[in-house]
Structures are given as structure tokens and as C-alpha cells.
Design a protein around this motif. Structure first.
Motif, mmCIF file in Angstrom:
data_model
loop_
_atom_site.group_PDB
_atom_site.id
_atom_site.type_symbol
_atom_site.label_atom_id
_atom_site.label_comp_id
_atom_site.label_asym_id
_atom_site.label_seq_id
_atom_site.Cartn_x
_atom_site.Cartn_y
_atom_site.Cartn_z
ATOM 1 N N LEU A 13 8.458 -12.039 -1.391
ATOM 2 C CA LEU A 13 8.078 -10.837 -0.664
ATOM 3 C C LEU A 13 8.566 -9.630 -1.445
ATOM 4 O O LEU A 13 9.624 -9.671 -2.075
ATOM 5 C CB LEU A 13 8.704 -10.808 0.729
ATOM 6 N N GLU A 14 7.781 -8.559 -1.391
ATOM 7 C CA GLU A 14 8.162 -7.347 -2.094
ATOM 8 C C GLU A 14 7.850 -6.159 -1.195
ATOM 9 O O GLU A 14 6.804 -6.109 -0.561
ATOM 10 C CB GLU A 14 7.357 -7.239 -3.390
ATOM 11 N N LEU A 15 8.776 -5.228 -1.121
ATOM 12 C CA LEU A 15 8.581 -4.023 -0.328
ATOM 13 C C LEU A 15 8.340 -2.856 -1.276
ATOM 14 O O LEU A 15 9.110 -2.640 -2.208
ATOM 15 C CB LEU A 15 9.823 -3.741 0.533
ATOM 16 N N ALA A 16 7.261 -2.139 -1.040
ATOM 17 C CA ALA A 16 6.934 -0.979 -1.865
ATOM 18 C C ALA A 16 6.871 0.248 -0.972
ATOM 19 O O ALA A 16 6.249 0.217 0.092
ATOM 20 C CB ALA A 16 5.599 -1.184 -2.565
ATOM 21 N N ALA A 17 7.524 1.307 -1.394
ATOM 22 C CA ALA A 17 7.463 2.583 -0.676
ATOM 23 C C ALA A 17 6.428 3.460 -1.371
ATOM 24 O O ALA A 17 6.419 3.575 -2.593
ATOM 25 C CB ALA A 17 8.823 3.262 -0.687
ATOM 26 N N ILE A 18 5.555 4.073 -0.578
ATOM 27 C CA ILE A 18 4.495 4.914 -1.120
ATOM 28 C C ILE A 18 4.690 6.317 -0.584
ATOM 29 O O ILE A 18 4.671 6.535 0.628
ATOM 30 C CB ILE A 18 3.104 4.377 -0.706
ATOM 31 N N ASP A 19 4.882 7.250 -1.481
ATOM 32 C CA ASP A 19 5.060 8.648 -1.097
ATOM 33 C C ASP A 19 3.729 9.363 -1.316
ATOM 34 O O ASP A 19 3.238 9.421 -2.445
ATOM 35 C CB ASP A 19 6.166 9.277 -1.950
ATOM 36 N N TYR A 20 3.141 9.859 -0.253
ATOM 37 C CA TYR A 20 1.861 10.555 -0.373
ATOM 38 C C TYR A 20 1.824 11.688 0.653
ATOM 39 O O TYR A 20 2.529 11.648 1.662
ATOM 40 C CB TYR A 20 0.683 9.596 -0.187
ATOM 41 N N PRO A 21 1.010 12.704 0.417
ATOM 42 C CA PRO A 21 0.949 13.843 1.342
ATOM 43 C C PRO A 21 0.448 13.410 2.716
ATOM 44 O O PRO A 21 -0.385 12.508 2.837
ATOM 45 C CB PRO A 21 -0.047 14.799 0.683
ATOM 46 N N ASP A 22 0.941 14.061 3.760
ATOM 47 C CA ASP A 22 0.495 13.703 5.112
ATOM 48 C C ASP A 22 -0.936 14.151 5.386
ATOM 49 O O ASP A 22 -1.488 13.847 6.433
ATOM 50 C CB ASP A 22 1.458 14.228 6.172
ATOM 51 N N VAL A 26 -3.759 6.251 3.959
ATOM 52 C CA VAL A 26 -3.807 5.227 2.919
ATOM 53 C C VAL A 26 -4.137 3.872 3.546
ATOM 54 O O VAL A 26 -3.663 3.546 4.630
ATOM 55 C CB VAL A 26 -2.482 5.181 2.122
ATOM 56 N N TYR A 27 -4.993 3.132 2.849
ATOM 57 C CA TYR A 27 -5.438 1.824 3.335
ATOM 58 C C TYR A 27 -5.425 0.826 2.191
ATOM 59 O O TYR A 27 -5.530 1.199 1.026
ATOM 60 C CB TYR A 27 -6.874 1.904 3.888
ATOM 61 N N ILE A 28 -5.320 -0.456 2.538
ATOM 62 C CA ILE A 28 -5.557 -1.531 1.591
ATOM 63 C C ILE A 28 -6.733 -2.338 2.118
ATOM 64 O O ILE A 28 -7.069 -2.276 3.306
ATOM 65 C CB ILE A 28 -4.319 -2.431 1.390
ATOM 66 N N ASP A 29 -7.369 -3.074 1.233
ATOM 67 C CA ASP A 29 -8.516 -3.889 1.608
ATOM 68 C C ASP A 29 -8.024 -5.235 2.116
ATOM 69 O O ASP A 29 -7.426 -6.004 1.370
ATOM 70 C CB ASP A 29 -9.441 -4.067 0.409
ATOM 71 N N GLU A 30 -8.279 -5.515 3.403
ATOM 72 C CA GLU A 30 -7.890 -6.780 4.013
ATOM 73 C C GLU A 30 -9.122 -7.608 4.359
ATOM 74 O O GLU A 30 -9.187 -8.270 5.377
ATOM 75 C CB GLU A 30 -7.060 -6.523 5.270
ATOM 76 N N GLY A 31 -10.111 -7.552 3.458
ATOM 77 C CA GLY A 31 -11.338 -8.317 3.656
ATOM 78 C C GLY A 31 -11.262 -9.665 2.965
ATOM 79 O O GLY A 31 -10.659 -9.812 1.903
ATOM 80 N N GLY A 35 -13.628 -14.624 -4.433
ATOM 81 C CA GLY A 35 -12.876 -13.943 -5.477
ATOM 82 C C GLY A 35 -11.683 -13.187 -4.939
ATOM 83 O O GLY A 35 -10.860 -12.690 -5.696
ATOM 84 N N GLY A 36 -11.591 -13.055 -3.614
ATOM 85 C CA GLY A 36 -10.472 -12.363 -2.990
ATOM 86 C C GLY A 36 -10.645 -10.862 -2.973
ATOM 87 O O GLY A 36 -11.549 -10.307 -3.589
ATOM 88 N N SER A 37 -9.801 -10.211 -2.228
ATOM 89 C CA SER A 37 -9.809 -8.749 -2.181
ATOM 90 C C SER A 37 -8.621 -8.236 -2.981
ATOM 91 O O SER A 37 -7.662 -8.945 -3.214
ATOM 92 C CB SER A 37 -9.741 -8.256 -0.734
ATOM 93 N N ASP A 38 -8.715 -7.006 -3.390
ATOM 94 C CA ASP A 38 -7.654 -6.403 -4.176
ATOM 95 C C ASP A 38 -6.700 -5.665 -3.246
ATOM 96 O O ASP A 38 -6.829 -4.464 -3.040
ATOM 97 C CB ASP A 38 -8.245 -5.458 -5.220
ATOM 98 N N ALA A 39 -5.773 -6.401 -2.678
ATOM 99 C CA ALA A 39 -4.838 -5.813 -1.715
ATOM 100 C C ALA A 39 -3.787 -4.943 -2.394
ATOM 101 O O ALA A 39 -3.005 -4.290 -1.722
ATOM 102 C CB ALA A 39 -4.167 -6.904 -0.893
ATOM 103 N N GLN A 40 -3.751 -4.938 -3.727
ATOM 104 C CA GLN A 40 -2.798 -4.104 -4.447
ATOM 105 C C GLN A 40 -3.320 -2.685 -4.650
ATOM 106 O O GLN A 40 -2.561 -1.771 -4.936
ATOM 107 C CB GLN A 40 -2.478 -4.719 -5.813
ATOM 108 N N THR A 41 -4.631 -2.496 -4.519
ATOM 109 C CA THR A 41 -5.225 -1.170 -4.712
ATOM 110 C C THR A 41 -5.083 -0.358 -3.436
ATOM 111 O O THR A 41 -5.421 -0.823 -2.347
ATOM 112 C CB THR A 41 -6.718 -1.286 -5.088
ATOM 113 N N LEU A 42 -4.594 0.851 -3.584
ATOM 114 C CA LEU A 42 -4.461 1.754 -2.443
ATOM 115 C C LEU A 42 -5.691 2.650 -2.376
ATOM 116 O O LEU A 42 -6.136 3.174 -3.390
ATOM 117 C CB LEU A 42 -3.203 2.600 -2.586
ATOM 118 N N HIS A 43 -6.223 2.816 -1.183
ATOM 119 C CA HIS A 43 -7.391 3.671 -0.966
ATOM 120 C C HIS A 43 -6.931 4.867 -0.135
ATOM 121 O O HIS A 43 -6.571 4.717 1.027
ATOM 122 C CB HIS A 43 -8.490 2.889 -0.240
ATOM 123 N N PHE A 44 -6.957 6.031 -0.754
ATOM 124 C CA PHE A 44 -6.528 7.260 -0.096
ATOM 125 C C PHE A 44 -7.743 7.981 0.467
ATOM 126 O O PHE A 44 -8.749 8.138 -0.226
ATOM 127 C CB PHE A 44 -5.791 8.176 -1.079
#
Length: 193
Positions: A13-22, A26-31, A35-44
Motif C-alpha cells: 500500500l502507498e499513500l500519496a498526498a496531492i496538493d492542488y488548488p481548491d 481531482v478524479y482517478i479512473d475506476e473503470g 487492459g485495465g484502467s490507468d488509476a495512477q493518472t489524475l484527472h483535474f
């Protein structure tokens, strides 16, 4: 969490903190898709664009069910021959005019009531009953629906966000999209970003 009735083993398990303007969300793809989804890509998303209209296969207005995440799902389909399989149903979304947009993504939040392993095995042995995964169609230059993606995926369980890239997908100035499936998928929110 995963509600697809499978054992989940975690090695790391890995915890990542993401600092972004309010001002952004931000979303990740949970589809779930081949071939799988790219859950590492952040969609702003800076500006959610809800559809100007949303109808089902009976031309009934379902837009009120898609403009906020409230548990009021699009669920106007009927049970099919087995769990997780329904009648063929459609969701037609009109995002409005996108001619000045260079990159467009569709965000779909919802959940799936899945078939199980024995039903999947059964469907693999017979063409009588089969799952039709969610496909994506656009309106072409002749004004007809044209499939551009035969399997956009479905949510990986309960309350998941899917991200579908629509950049370069449109074939005309009619920007409506149609999602068709017979799977038991419940959409709660849909927007473009």
C-alpha cells in the motif's frame, strides 16, 4: 472497496498526498475494461459541464438523475434472464457545443450489479444469453449513430468514477453520445470536463 465478489490480496500500500488548488476537482479512473484502467493518472476538472440533455432509449428525460451525486440512479431498465443482465438500454447525453474544446473527457459515476463466475461460465457456453458491455456511439456526418468504442468499461464495483476520453471522437457538429448496454449499470452522475 470492491463489490465484485472476489478475494482481494494486498502486497503493498502507498499513500500519496496531492496538493492542488481548491478551484479544481481531482478524479482517478475506476473503470473496469480490457487492459485495465490507468488509476495512477489524475484527472483535474476546473469546470464541470453537465449535459444539456440526457434521455434514455424511450426518449424519457433522465437529466435530473445525473446532475448531482445523490443516489438517485438512472434505473429505468428491466430484469433480463439472469442476474446482472437487463434489457438493452441506452443513455444519450448531449454536452452542447464543443467545437472550441480541444480535449474532452466524459466522467461517469455509478455502480454495477455484476454477474457471478457461474453465470459468466454459463454465458461462455451459450450465445443465448450474453452480456453486452457499455459501448460508445457518436453521430456521424450522415446523421447516423456510429460506434467508436465497443467497450468503454463499467464501474469497478460500487460508487466508482469512470473517465472516458472523447478527444477526437466526434464525427460531426452533433456532439451527442450514446452509451448502450444490457449490463446492470446504474449511473448517478455524468459530466464533461
Amino acid at each position: 472497496t470492491s463489490e465484485l465478489w472476489e478475494a482481494i490480496y494486498v502486497e503493498r500500500l502507498e499513500l500519496a498526498a496531492i496538493d492542488y488548488p481548491d478551484s479544481l476537482e481531482v478524479y482517478i479512473d475506476e473503470g473496469f475494461r480490457p487492459g485495465g484502467s490507468d488509476a495512477q493518472t489524475l484527472h483535474f476538472v476546473a469546470d464541470k459541464r453537465y449535459p444539456v440533455s440526457a434521455i434514455n432509449e424511450h426518449s424519457e428525460d433522465v437529466l435530473p438523475k445525473l446532475v448531482q451525486r445523490d443516489g438517485n440512479y438512472v434505473s429505468d431498465f428491466f430484469p433480463g434472464p439472469q442476474q446482472g443482465i437487463m434489457n438493452l438500454h441506452e443513455l444519450i447525453l448531449d454536452p452542447g457545443d464543443l467545437k472550441d474544446e480541444q480535449h474532452v473527457k466524459l466522467f461517469l459515476f455509478g455502480w454495477v450489479f455484476p454477474t457471478d463466475a457461474s453465470l459468466n461460465f454459463n454465458m461462455g457456453q451459450s450465445a443465448k444469453h450474453t452480456a453486452i458491455p457499455p459501448s460508445l456511439e457518436v453521430v456521424n456526418a450522415e446523421g447516423e449513430w456510429e460506434m467508436i468504442n465497443g467497450f468503454i468499461g463499467f464501474p469497478k464495483g460500487k460508487n466508482k468514477m469512470m473517465v472516458v476520453d472523447l478527444t477526437g471522437a466526434f464525427k460531426s457538429d452533433d456532439y451527442r453520445i450514446r452509451i448502450r448496454t444490457n449490463m446492470q449499470v446504474y449511473w448517478d452522475e455524468a459530466f464533461f470536463g
